[in-house]
Design a protein around this motif. Structure first.
Motif, PDB file in Angstrom:
ATOM      1  N   SER A  12       0.844  -1.190   0.000  1.00  0.00           N
ATOM      2  CA  SER A  12       0.000   0.000   0.000  1.00  0.00           C
ATOM      3  C   SER A  12       0.883   1.245   0.000  1.00  0.00           C
ATOM      4  N   ALA A  13       0.354   2.279  -0.578  1.00  0.00           N
ATOM      5  CA  ALA A  13       1.084   3.542  -0.656  1.00  0.00           C
ATOM      6  C   ALA A  13       0.265   4.631   0.017  1.00  0.00           C
ATOM      7  N   VAL A  18       0.209   9.208  -3.746  1.00  0.00           N
ATOM      8  CA  VAL A  18      -0.496   8.885  -4.993  1.00  0.00           C
ATOM      9  C   VAL A  18      -0.978  10.178  -5.634  1.00  0.00           C
ATOM     10  N   ARG A  19      -1.502  11.090  -4.817  1.00  0.00           N
ATOM     11  CA  ARG A  19      -1.937  12.394  -5.348  1.00  0.00           C
ATOM     12  C   ARG A  19      -0.758  13.158  -5.943  1.00  0.00           C
ATOM     13  N   TRP A  20       0.397  13.103  -5.272  1.00  0.00           N
ATOM     14  CA  TRP A  20       1.585  13.759  -5.811  1.00  0.00           C
ATOM     15  C   TRP A  20       1.947  13.184  -7.174  1.00  0.00           C
ATOM     16  N   ALA A  21       1.879  11.865  -7.298  1.00  0.00           N
ATOM     17  CA  ALA A  21       2.191  11.231  -8.583  1.00  0.00           C
ATOM     18  C   ALA A  21       1.215  11.698  -9.662  1.00  0.00           C
ATOM     19  N   HIS A  22      -0.068  11.849  -9.310  1.00  0.00           N
ATOM     20  CA  HIS A  22      -1.050  12.371 -10.266  1.00  0.00           C
ATOM     21  C   HIS A  22      -0.711  13.811 -10.664  1.00  0.00           C
ATOM     22  N   VAL A  67       8.690   7.374  -1.580  1.00  0.00           N
ATOM     23  CA  VAL A  67       7.982   6.268  -2.237  1.00  0.00           C
ATOM     24  C   VAL A  67       8.843   5.018  -2.346  1.00  0.00           C
ATOM     25  N   ALA A  68      10.065   5.083  -1.850  1.00  0.00           N
ATOM     26  CA  ALA A  68      10.977   3.937  -1.951  1.00  0.00           C
ATOM     27  C   ALA A  68      10.348   2.700  -1.320  1.00  0.00           C
ATOM     28  N   GLY A  69      10.398   1.588  -2.051  1.00  0.00           N
ATOM     29  CA  GLY A  69       9.866   0.324  -1.556  1.00  0.00           C
ATOM     30  C   GLY A  69       8.392   0.107  -1.826  1.00  0.00           C
ATOM     31  N   PRO A 134       1.903  -0.678 -10.658  1.00  0.00           N
ATOM     32  CA  PRO A 134       3.213  -0.143 -11.010  1.00  0.00           C
ATOM     33  C   PRO A 134       3.319  -0.017 -12.526  1.00  0.00           C
ATOM     34  N   VAL A 135       4.228   0.765 -12.987  1.00  0.00           N
ATOM     35  CA  VAL A 135       4.405   0.971 -14.420  1.00  0.00           C
ATOM     36  C   VAL A 135       5.717   0.353 -14.860  1.00  0.00           C
TER      37      VAL A 135
END
Length: 137
Positions: A12-13, A18-22, A67-69, A134-135
């Motif tokens: 889980s993240a 996740v919002r930052w990644a968006h 976000v490491a791991g 994941p991408v």
């Protein structure tokens, strides 16, 4: 009996990450749109030298330790690599344009293909993020 193995659950993240990644994908997408809409810039040029994309890559470096791991690490790596590989190929395209033979190749083939590649990477990554995956796997 089935030979199918269950896929491991992604760690889980933090929802804020996740919002930052968006947000970062959104900034990259804005840079792509500016490159498409601008008569003076290319998609790749707008992506590498546009303020939205530059801000996005700075945010990538600031947040990547958090976000490491997690499964989000692949997205931050994807975004950073997209930026740097675009810069590399853009520089190589301009070096090709310095030769008389290379001018049409770089101007009409290499740079537009690079723009398509950038758009593909942003779209593929953002869709994977939206699906909670994941991408690049």
């Amino acid at each position: 009996m089935s030979d199918l193995r269950e896929l491991p659950q992604a760690q889980s993240a933090d929802p804020s990450l996740v919002r930052w990644a968006h947000v970062i994908y959104g900034l990259h997408a804005i840079a792509v749109i500016v490159g498409v809409a601008s008569a003076a810039a290319t998609v790749a040029g707008g992506f590498v030298f546009g303020l939205p994309s530059l801000a996005a890559v700075v945010l990538n470096y600031i947040k990547r330790g958090e976000v490491a791991g997690s499964w989000l690490e692949s997205h931050f790596r994807w975004q950073i690599r997209t930026f740097w590989f675009t810069l590399l190929w853009l520089v190589l395209s301009f070096l090709v344009m310095l030769t008389i033979i290379g001018i049409p190749i770089a101007a009409w083939v290499m740079i537009p293909l690079l723009g398509l590649w950038v758009g593909y990477r942003v779209l593929r990554g953002w869709l994977a993020l939206s699906g909670g995956r994941p991408v690049g796997v």
